[in-house]
Design an enzyme around this catalytic site. Structure first.
Site, mmCIF file in Angstrom:
data_model
loop_
_atom_site.group_PDB
_atom_site.id
_atom_site.type_symbol
_atom_site.label_atom_id
_atom_site.label_comp_id
_atom_site.label_asym_id
_atom_site.label_seq_id
_atom_site.Cartn_x
_atom_site.Cartn_y
_atom_site.Cartn_z
ATOM 1 N N ASN A 266 -14.937 -4.069 3.300
ATOM 2 C CA ASN A 266 -14.222 -5.335 3.096
ATOM 3 C C ASN A 266 -15.033 -6.525 3.592
ATOM 4 O OD1 ASN A 266 -12.025 -4.378 1.793
ATOM 5 N ND2 ASN A 266 -10.524 -4.930 3.345
ATOM 6 N N ARG B 102 -0.016 -14.081 1.577
ATOM 7 C CA ARG B 102 -0.587 -13.979 2.922
ATOM 8 C C ARG B 102 -2.020 -14.540 2.950
ATOM 9 N NH1 ARG B 102 0.956 -7.785 4.318
ATOM 10 N NH2 ARG B 102 0.690 -7.589 2.071
ATOM 11 N N LYS C 213 -4.252 -14.581 -5.119
ATOM 12 C CA LYS C 213 -4.928 -14.280 -6.377
ATOM 13 C C LYS C 213 -3.855 -14.023 -7.432
ATOM 14 C CE LYS C 213 -5.688 -9.332 -5.732
ATOM 15 N NZ LYS C 213 -6.672 -8.300 -5.865
ATOM 16 N N CYS D 185 -6.003 -8.871 3.424
ATOM 17 C CA CYS D 185 -7.045 -7.978 3.938
ATOM 18 C C CYS D 185 -8.281 -8.701 4.479
ATOM 19 C CB CYS D 185 -7.457 -6.993 2.857
ATOM 20 S SG CYS D 185 -6.165 -5.792 2.499
ATOM 21 N N VAL E 290 0.823 -1.210 0.000
ATOM 22 C CA VAL E 290 0.000 0.000 0.000
ATOM 23 C C VAL E 290 0.860 1.264 0.000
ATOM 24 C CG1 VAL E 290 -1.539 1.369 1.474
ATOM 25 C CG2 VAL E 290 -2.105 -0.973 0.914
HETATM 26 P P1 NAD Z 1 3.257 -4.563 4.111
HETATM 27 O O1 NAD Z 1 3.553 -5.508 5.188
HETATM 28 O O2 NAD Z 1 3.435 -4.965 2.674
HETATM 29 O O3 NAD Z 1 4.115 -3.209 4.311
HETATM 30 C C1 NAD Z 1 4.283 -2.567 5.522
HETATM 31 C C2 NAD Z 1 5.666 -1.942 5.529
HETATM 32 O O4 NAD Z 1 5.771 -1.050 6.639
HETATM 33 C C3 NAD Z 1 6.808 -2.938 5.673
HETATM 34 O O5 NAD Z 1 7.715 -2.790 4.596
HETATM 35 C C4 NAD Z 1 7.481 -2.547 7.008
HETATM 36 O O6 NAD Z 1 8.866 -2.735 7.009
HETATM 37 C C5 NAD Z 1 7.109 -1.083 7.104
HETATM 38 N N1 NAD Z 1 7.162 -0.504 8.458
HETATM 39 C C6 NAD Z 1 6.569 -0.969 9.584
HETATM 40 N N2 NAD Z 1 6.825 -0.128 10.614
HETATM 41 C C7 NAD Z 1 7.583 0.887 10.121
HETATM 42 C C8 NAD Z 1 8.178 2.062 10.700
HETATM 43 N N3 NAD Z 1 7.990 2.378 11.966
HETATM 44 N N4 NAD Z 1 8.908 2.850 9.899
HETATM 45 C C9 NAD Z 1 9.087 2.559 8.594
HETATM 46 N N5 NAD Z 1 8.552 1.471 8.006
HETATM 47 C C10 NAD Z 1 7.805 0.639 8.751
HETATM 48 O O7 NAD Z 1 1.735 -4.106 4.357
HETATM 49 P P2 NAD Z 1 0.634 -3.683 3.257
HETATM 50 O O8 NAD Z 1 0.065 -4.888 2.592
HETATM 51 O O9 NAD Z 1 1.170 -2.588 2.444
HETATM 52 O O10 NAD Z 1 -0.515 -3.135 4.213
HETATM 53 C C11 NAD Z 1 -0.353 -1.903 4.913
HETATM 54 C C12 NAD Z 1 -1.717 -1.509 5.455
HETATM 55 O O11 NAD Z 1 -2.607 -1.240 4.358
HETATM 56 C C13 NAD Z 1 -2.396 -2.579 6.299
HETATM 57 O O12 NAD Z 1 -3.106 -1.966 7.341
HETATM 58 C C14 NAD Z 1 -3.378 -3.228 5.324
HETATM 59 O O13 NAD Z 1 -4.488 -3.777 5.959
HETATM 60 C C15 NAD Z 1 -3.795 -2.038 4.482
HETATM 61 N N6 NAD Z 1 -4.272 -2.376 3.147
HETATM 62 C C16 NAD Z 1 -3.603 -3.310 2.406
HETATM 63 C C17 NAD Z 1 -4.046 -3.602 1.110
HETATM 64 C C18 NAD Z 1 -3.336 -4.626 0.278
HETATM 65 O O14 NAD Z 1 -3.882 -4.995 -0.775
HETATM 66 N N7 NAD Z 1 -2.159 -5.088 0.666
HETATM 67 C C19 NAD Z 1 -5.164 -2.927 0.571
HETATM 68 C C20 NAD Z 1 -5.790 -1.953 1.350
HETATM 69 C C21 NAD Z 1 -5.341 -1.696 2.636
#
Ligand code: NAD
Length: 435
Positions: A211, A331, A324, A263, A11
């Protein structure tokens, strides 16, 4: 606008890149140095179609950069987006907010001047209040407004979803923040991509309600698919007949092995927990969480029956491991539960996925991973399609029949026409298609 994004995952990276494409000055921050080094070297750490070109263009234009240093970019930013993970807490299924709160505390120590702190991560109702409290506790002089701006992008179509969203939801209780958020999303055509301004708690809830509703549609159609198998009906025609009703819509009505991904499983569970905590339990979602878990493992039974009722001594070829297509994300992929259940039942497994094998092999190092469909097919008692990658939509059945021990195809995504597969000499098993 000067924007800092904390968390450069699926994201954070997509949001940061697309916001720079809007014309903003964006710095993407992550604490994993290897990820940032790779991005700086022009490598993209995730698989997302089109992302590499967009990154290259905006880096070259001087609008996009990457760093592990949080303090510098946050001090200069008009808006700081928190886009860190919020996985399910192992102990009770609640959203684990420790990364969000840690990021908020770091932001508090770095901000200078009025700054909007935007929660992009999916967070339960009331999290914005807690972020505000944490920031003011860590830095009583911080001049911040905390805003909720949930993200609805789908992996595999993330750029299109961010650049042309069905809607943008923004929740805040501060007029200065409203103006900055309006400016950030100004490049979007408001007629086609409406921005919904609302209160912060409402915005937080919209994400979970949306969701969970989509997960509900999937769980529902999967149960109707099971009924189809018992009454001799066809789930694809049922889905079409239902979905053409504009009140229902055709999306999220494809029967399959159960929903997965980063998600739906965690967000349905978190909504259940939040609702229980507020003495307003949502029984409907509690039920689908259970239905979906049971369903994934039940798919192993379908495979077992397809090879005669006993998997011991049998070799099964798995096509597709990601939750997918068009992503490398595994995950909560249904493949994890199905593969585990097949191993528990004594099967030997070979597997192939175009993008998901590196991540899958970290969790399941002992599978026999292959580099193509043909290698997976060699000598197997059945092939199973778990993920509907386009590579798997055009299988060479004549070649596969020569390679396989028995020509059995279990298609958990209903991508084939039953008669065409049967005509190629295959025994075909799919989901909810008894006729
Ligand atoms: P992810 O695990 O791919 O990425 C999170 C990143 O944040 C990691 O690279 C981690 O190293 C970094 N991070 C954590 N703490 C940090 C800090 N203090 N400083 C700097 N970097 C830090 O997660 P994601 O899939 O991108 O999801 C992020 C959020 O978005 C979640 O809440 C998820 O529910 C939401 N979301 C995800 C999707 C999706 O399709 N993946 C869609 C909509 C919403």
């Amino acid at each position: 606008m000067r924007i800092a994004i904390i968390g450069t995952g699926y994201v954070g990276l997509v949001s940061g890149v697309c916001l720079s494409e809007f014309g903003h000055q964006v710095v993407c921050i992550d604490k994993i140095a290897d990820k940032i080094d790779r991005l700086k070297a022009g490598e993209v750490p995730i698989y997302e179609p089109g992302l590499d070109d967009l990154i290259a263009r905006n880096v070259a234009a001087g609008r996009l950069s990457f760093t592990t240093d949080l303090a510098g970019p946050v001090a200069e930013a008009d808006a700081v987006f928190i886009a860190v993970g919020t996985p399910s807490r192992k102990s009770d299924g609640h959203a684990d907010l420790r990364y969000v709160f840690a990021a908020a505390a770091e932001v508090a120590r770095a901000v200078q001047g009025f700054t909007v702190v935007v929660t992009k991560s999916t967070v339960p109702v009331g999290t914005g209040d807690e972020i505000e409290r944490i920031i003011h506790e860590a830095n009583p002089h911080a001049d911040v407004a905390v805003v909720s701006n949930p993200e609805f992008l789908r992996e595999g179509a993330a750029i299109e979803d961010f650049m042309k969203p069905d809607r943008v939801v923004i929740g805040m209780n501060d007029d200065r923040a409203r103006q900055i958020m309006a400016d950030i999303y100004k490049p979007l055509d408001a007629e086609k991509h409406p921005v919904v301004f609302t209160a912060r708690r409402t915005s937080e809830l919209i994400k979970y309600a949306a969701n969970s509703f989509l997960a509900l549609k999937l769980a529902y159609i999967n149960e109707i698919a099971d009924l189809c198998e018992h009454v001799g009906a066809n789930i694809q025609d049922v889905s079409l007949g239902m979905g053409l009703d504009t009140r229902i819509g055709r999306k999220f009505l494809n029967a399959g092995p159960g929903y997965g991904g980063s998600c739906f499983p965690k967000d349905t569970l978190a909504l259940v927990k939040t609702a229980q905590d507020h003495s307003a339990p949502i029984r409907l979602i509690e039920t689908i969480v259970g239905i979906n878990e049971t369903r994934k493992r039940a798919m192993a039974r379908k495979i077992e029956l397809a090879v005669g009722g006993d998997l011991r001594g049998k070799t099964i070829g798995i096509l597709g491991l990601t939750f997918k297509p068009d992503t490398d994300d595994i995950r909560e992929s249904p493949a994890l539960s199905i593969v585990q259940a097949l191993l528990d039942k004594g099967a030997r497994l070979k597997a192939y996925d175009p993008e998901g094998m590196p991540a899958f092999s970290e969790t399941m190092p002992d599978l026999d991973y292959k580099s193509g469909i043909g290698e997976v097919a060699d000598g197997v008692d059945a092939l199973v399609i778990i993920t509907e990658w386009s590579h798997f939509r055009d299988l060479d059945f004549a070649d596969l029949a020569k390679r396989m021990k028995r020509p059995v195809l279990v298609d958990l995504r209903n991508i084939y026409d039953r008669k065409a597969v049967a005509a190629a000499g295959f025994e075909y098993h799919s989901v909810g298609r008894a006729d």
